[in-house]
Design a protein around this motif. Structure first.
Motif, PDB file in Angstrom:
ATOM      1  N   ILE A 181       0.842  -1.214   0.000  1.00 37.47           N
ATOM      2  CA  ILE A 181       0.000   0.000   0.000  1.00 37.47           C
ATOM      3  C   ILE A 181       0.868   1.252   0.000  1.00 37.47           C
ATOM      4  CG2 ILE A 181      -1.711   1.304   1.319  1.00 37.47           C
ATOM      5  CD1 ILE A 181      -2.737  -1.437   2.377  1.00 37.47           C
ATOM      6  N   SER A 182       1.933   1.235   0.794  1.00 38.09           N
ATOM      7  CA  SER A 182       2.828   2.402   0.860  1.00 38.09           C
ATOM      8  C   SER A 182       3.466   2.703  -0.490  1.00 38.09           C
ATOM      9  CB  SER A 182       3.931   2.159   1.897  1.00 38.09           C
ATOM     10  OG  SER A 182       3.388   1.995   3.179  1.00 38.09           O
ATOM     11  N   ALA A 183       3.596   1.665  -1.343  1.00 38.12           N
ATOM     12  CA  ALA A 183       4.239   1.840  -2.652  1.00 38.12           C
ATOM     13  C   ALA A 183       3.272   2.302  -3.734  1.00 38.12           C
ATOM     14  CB  ALA A 183       4.894   0.524  -3.074  1.00 38.12           C
ATOM     15  N   PHE A 184       1.986   2.453  -3.410  1.00 40.75           N
ATOM     16  CA  PHE A 184       1.028   2.921  -4.421  1.00 40.75           C
ATOM     17  C   PHE A 184       1.464   4.274  -4.997  1.00 40.75           C
ATOM     18  CE2 PHE A 184      -3.249   0.867  -2.863  1.00 40.75           C
ATOM     19  CZ  PHE A 184      -2.731  -0.385  -3.105  1.00 40.75           C
ATOM     20  N   PRO A 185       1.608   4.403  -6.309  1.00 37.26           N
ATOM     21  CA  PRO A 185       1.804   5.732  -6.891  1.00 37.26           C
ATOM     22  C   PRO A 185       0.536   6.581  -6.729  1.00 37.26           C
ATOM     23  CG  PRO A 185       2.413   3.986  -8.438  1.00 37.26           C
ATOM     24  CD  PRO A 185       1.661   3.341  -7.324  1.00 37.26           C
ATOM     25  N   GLU A 186      -0.624   5.924  -6.794  1.00 40.66           N
ATOM     26  CA  GLU A 186      -1.930   6.547  -6.610  1.00 40.66           C
ATOM     27  C   GLU A 186      -2.918   5.430  -6.325  1.00 40.66           C
ATOM     28  OE1 GLU A 186      -3.146   8.483 -10.209  1.00 40.66           O
ATOM     29  OE2 GLU A 186      -2.848   6.690 -11.437  1.00 40.66           O
ATOM     30  N   THR A 187      -4.102   5.792  -5.868  1.00 40.91           N
ATOM     31  CA  THR A 187      -5.119   4.778  -5.629  1.00 40.91           C
ATOM     32  C   THR A 187      -6.472   5.291  -6.083  1.00 40.91           C
ATOM     33  OG1 THR A 187      -6.045   3.259  -3.978  1.00 40.91           O
ATOM     34  CG2 THR A 187      -5.659   5.517  -3.260  1.00 40.91           C
ATOM     35  N   PHE A 188      -7.331   4.354  -6.447  1.00 38.69           N
ATOM     36  CA  PHE A 188      -8.689   4.669  -6.864  1.00 38.69           C
ATOM     37  C   PHE A 188      -9.656   3.950  -5.929  1.00 38.69           C
ATOM     38  CE2 PHE A 188      -5.996   5.331 -10.476  1.00 38.69           C
ATOM     39  CZ  PHE A 188      -6.505   6.473 -11.077  1.00 38.69           C
ATOM     40  N   ILE A 189     -10.773   4.591  -5.641  1.00 41.01           N
ATOM     41  CA  ILE A 189     -11.725   4.069  -4.669  1.00 41.01           C
ATOM     42  C   ILE A 189     -13.092   3.881  -5.322  1.00 41.01           C
ATOM     43  CG2 ILE A 189     -12.300   6.425  -3.887  1.00 41.01           C
ATOM     44  CD1 ILE A 189     -12.752   5.287  -1.084  1.00 41.01           C
ATOM     45  N   TRP A 190     -13.784   2.812  -4.941  1.00 39.03           N
ATOM     46  CA  TRP A 190     -15.150   2.635  -5.413  1.00 39.03           C
ATOM     47  C   TRP A 190     -15.943   1.844  -4.382  1.00 39.03           C
ATOM     48  CZ3 TRP A 190     -11.315  -0.619  -6.884  1.00 39.03           C
ATOM     49  CH2 TRP A 190     -11.591  -1.988  -6.993  1.00 39.03           C
ATOM     50  N   ALA A 191     -17.239   2.001  -4.431  1.00 38.21           N
ATOM     51  CA  ALA A 191     -18.138   1.289  -3.533  1.00 38.21           C
ATOM     52  C   ALA A 191     -18.653   0.036  -4.221  1.00 38.21           C
ATOM     53  CB  ALA A 191     -19.308   2.188  -3.136  1.00 38.21           C
ATOM     54  N   LEU A 192     -18.804  -1.037  -3.464  1.00 35.32           N
ATOM     55  CA  LEU A 192     -19.313  -2.297  -4.007  1.00 35.32           C
ATOM     56  C   LEU A 192     -20.827  -2.353  -3.826  1.00 35.32           C
ATOM     57  CD1 LEU A 192     -16.682  -4.906  -2.754  1.00 35.32           C
ATOM     58  CD2 LEU A 192     -16.728  -3.646  -4.896  1.00 35.32           C
ATOM     59  N   HIS A 193     -21.522  -2.517  -4.941  1.00 35.01           N
ATOM     60  CA  HIS A 193     -22.970  -2.634  -4.932  1.00 35.01           C
ATOM     61  C   HIS A 193     -23.379  -4.007  -5.471  1.00 35.01           C
ATOM     62  CE1 HIS A 193     -22.557   1.718  -4.687  1.00 35.01           C
ATOM     63  NE2 HIS A 193     -23.841   1.822  -4.416  1.00 35.01           N
ATOM     64  N   ASP A 194     -24.543  -4.464  -5.079  1.00 36.13           N
ATOM     65  CA  ASP A 194     -25.121  -5.612  -5.763  1.00 36.13           C
ATOM     66  C   ASP A 194     -26.501  -5.226  -6.284  1.00 36.13           C
ATOM     67  OD1 ASP A 194     -26.778  -5.699  -3.564  1.00 36.13           O
ATOM     68  OD2 ASP A 194     -25.980  -7.573  -2.773  1.00 36.13           O
ATOM     69  N   ARG A 195     -27.097  -6.131  -7.031  1.00 39.09           N
ATOM     70  CA  ARG A 195     -28.369  -5.855  -7.678  1.00 39.09           C
ATOM     71  C   ARG A 195     -29.274  -7.067  -7.539  1.00 39.09           C
ATOM     72  NH1 ARG A 195     -24.368  -2.618  -9.283  1.00 39.09           N
ATOM     73  NH2 ARG A 195     -24.887  -0.805 -10.550  1.00 39.09           N
ATOM     74  N   ALA A 196     -30.555  -6.813  -7.536  1.00 36.00           N
ATOM     75  CA  ALA A 196     -31.514  -7.914  -7.506  1.00 36.00           C
ATOM     76  C   ALA A 196     -31.380  -8.731  -8.784  1.00 36.00           C
ATOM     77  CB  ALA A 196     -32.930  -7.372  -7.368  1.00 36.00           C
ATOM     78  N   GLU A 197     -31.617 -10.023  -8.684  1.00 30.25           N
ATOM     79  CA  GLU A 197     -31.531 -10.902  -9.846  1.00 30.25           C
ATOM     80  C   GLU A 197     -32.571 -10.497 -10.886  1.00 30.25           C
ATOM     81  OE1 GLU A 197     -32.109 -15.656 -10.885  1.00 30.25           O
ATOM     82  OE2 GLU A 197     -31.819 -14.996  -8.814  1.00 30.25           O
ATOM     83  N   LEU A 198     -32.126 -10.384 -12.125  1.00 33.59           N
ATOM     84  CA  LEU A 198     -33.062 -10.071 -13.206  1.00 33.59           C
ATOM     85  C   LEU A 198     -33.965 -11.269 -13.486  1.00 33.59           C
ATOM     86  CD1 LEU A 198     -30.961  -8.222 -15.951  1.00 33.59           C
ATOM     87  CD2 LEU A 198     -32.790  -7.258 -14.557  1.00 33.59           C
ATOM     88  N   PRO A 199     -35.271 -11.067 -13.610  1.00 27.92           N
ATOM     89  CA  PRO A 199     -36.153 -12.191 -13.953  1.00 27.92           C
ATOM     90  C   PRO A 199     -35.807 -12.801 -15.306  1.00 27.92           C
ATOM     91  CG  PRO A 199     -37.419 -10.302 -13.174  1.00 27.92           C
ATOM     92  CD  PRO A 199     -36.012  -9.825 -13.391  1.00 27.92           C
ATOM     93  N   HIS A 200     -35.397 -11.941 -16.260  1.00 26.53           N
ATOM     94  CA  HIS A 200     -35.036 -12.402 -17.599  1.00 26.53           C
ATOM     95  C   HIS A 200     -33.867 -11.586 -18.121  1.00 26.53           C
ATOM     96  CE1 HIS A 200     -38.654 -14.856 -17.815  1.00 26.53           C
ATOM     97  NE2 HIS A 200     -39.356 -13.814 -17.416  1.00 26.53           N
ATOM     98  N   TRP A 201     -33.095 -12.194 -19.022  1.00 23.67           N
ATOM     99  CA  TRP A 201     -31.971 -11.519 -19.648  1.00 23.67           C
ATOM    100  C   TRP A 201     -32.305 -11.029 -21.054  1.00 23.67           C
ATOM    101  CZ3 TRP A 201     -27.265 -15.287 -18.605  1.00 23.67           C
ATOM    102  CH2 TRP A 201     -27.051 -15.377 -17.222  1.00 23.67           C
TER     103      TRP A 201
END
Length: 389
Positions: free
Chosen positions: A258-278
């Motif tokens: 982690i200390s060696a990161f030149p930079e870091t990007f952050i994001w939130a983890l989301h989930d979704r309800a199962e689609l009835p159909h594709w």
């Protein structure tokens, strides 16, 4: 059969190559001005790599991909090994294809390079869809249009195709946030990290890291519970000091990365309800557009590649029955994708257990029988999406 693939990521490009090899008239429409798949590392297990090797991509894959020798999972504080499992020659010999680590952009670019130039259209942001009888018409922001017998939405977790066909999505924040970093090899030579898939599990979080880009960089992903960041973007910059603070007390190797990161990007983890159909009419989805999953099984990209293989095989044998082929595609693919979504969600809980009785039971279970051993992982790696129809 004319097919329009919306999305020039790994799922869309690999599907297009498989469809084209089957003799179908395929074009890919990508909203970005060029193919530069954002993100960092990606794992391609034998269930997906065998499908790419059939496209004649072995030399290109070997040039930029890394072949880890094993999976190594450790405790967060003292580095004690919880489980090891082979990923190298033993896996290739058993399942007939290698396990790879890639930088996402490296894999996306080699797929794009394999596609004839006139089949890939960049700068095409989808704004509308219309189904007229046996045709689908796609309209793009640049005023271009595409008309096809079948349209495939391979446009990722924020799929525009899915929104136009099935309505607005309702993502659910899991409470987890992630940081990623790409560390140049010269910054971490002193850590002497082997070519393997490394995972550190601890209270309220875990860390995964492995070499990519022919060993020039180390991909590192840090995931923690109870974050207050809620944006689901891969391009939001984070603060390295915040990552170090959240991993206070973790093993020196983790903190050194982690200390060696030149930079870091952050994001939130989301989930979704199962689609009835594709699918709806002559429009269908693949990959994250229809079955997004948390990254705790490292199968998101692999499953999108499987989707393309299954769809291709069904269209080849049912060319005069698109509706039937799409129904069968969903029936074949949905249970497997759902199983992996559930496994990923379960691993999130298992990897983040607080120190205590439940965590000790987990560690003992891992020591007794690795869940990634050849015997236990066969259901995943041995699967051939092009033939199990």
């Amino acid at each position: 059969m004319k097919i329009a693939v919306i999305g020039g990521g790994i799922g869309g490009l690999s599907a297009a190559l498989q469809l084209l090899k089957a003799g179908l008239d395929v074009h890919v429409y990508e909203q970005a001005p060029r193919i530069t798949d954002i993100g960092a590392g990606i794992q391609i297990s034998p269930n997906a790599s065998r499908l790419l090797l059939r496209l004649g991509l072995k030399s290109a894959m070997d040039a930029v991909g890394m072949r880890p020798r094993e999976m190594h999972q450790r405790r967060w504080d003292d580095g004690r090994t919880l489980q090891r499992a082979p990923l190298g020659p033993e896996v290739e010999a058993t399942f007939g294809a290698p396990y790879y680590h890639f930088h996402r952009a490296d894999l996306a670019n080699l797929l794009a390079d394999a596609l004839p130039q006139d089949r890939l259209h960049t700068g095409c942001k989808l704004v509308g869809l219309e189904q007229k009888g046996e045709r689908v018409i796609a309209r793009f922001e640049n005023r271009a249009t595409a008309e096809a017998d079948l349209l495939v939405g391979a446009d990722g977790i924020h799929s525009r195709v899915r929104g136009l066909v099935f309505g607005p999505e309702k993502p659910r924040f899991t409470g987890c946030i992630a940081w990623r970093g790409l560390v140049p090899a010269e910054r971490i030579r002193h850590l002497a990290i082997e070519t393997a898939s490394h995972s550190w599990v601890g209270p309220g979080g875990h860390v995964v890291h492995y070499w990519v880009s022919a060993g020039r960089m180390m991909n590192v992903v840090c995931i923690v519970e109870h974050g207050d960041w809620t944006r689901e973007s891969w391009t939001d910059k984070g603060d390295v000091a915040d990552v170090l603070a959240r991993y206070e007390g973790w093993h020196p190797t983790v903190r050194g990365l982690i200390s060696a990161f030149p930079e870091t990007f952050i994001w939130a983890l989301h989930d979704r309800a199962e689609l009835p159909h594709w699918s709806a009419g002559r429009v269908t989805l693949l990959g994250d557009a229809c079955h997004p999953m948390l990254p705790m099984m490292a199968q998101g990209a692999a499953q999108s590649i499987e989707d393309g293989a299954a769809l291709t095989a069904l269209l080849r044998v049912m060319p005069d029955d698109i509706a039937g082929a799409l129904a069968r595609y969903e029936a074949v693919r949905k249970p497997r994708a759902t199983r992996l979504q559930q496994a990923s969600a379960a691993n999130r809980i298992r990897f983040h257990l607080p120190d205590g009785e439940a965590q000790h039971a987990r560690d003992e279970a891992m020591a007794r029988s690795s869940d990634r051993s050849i015997a236990n992982i066969g259901w995943l790696y041995a699967h051939d999406a092009a033939s199990t129809l």
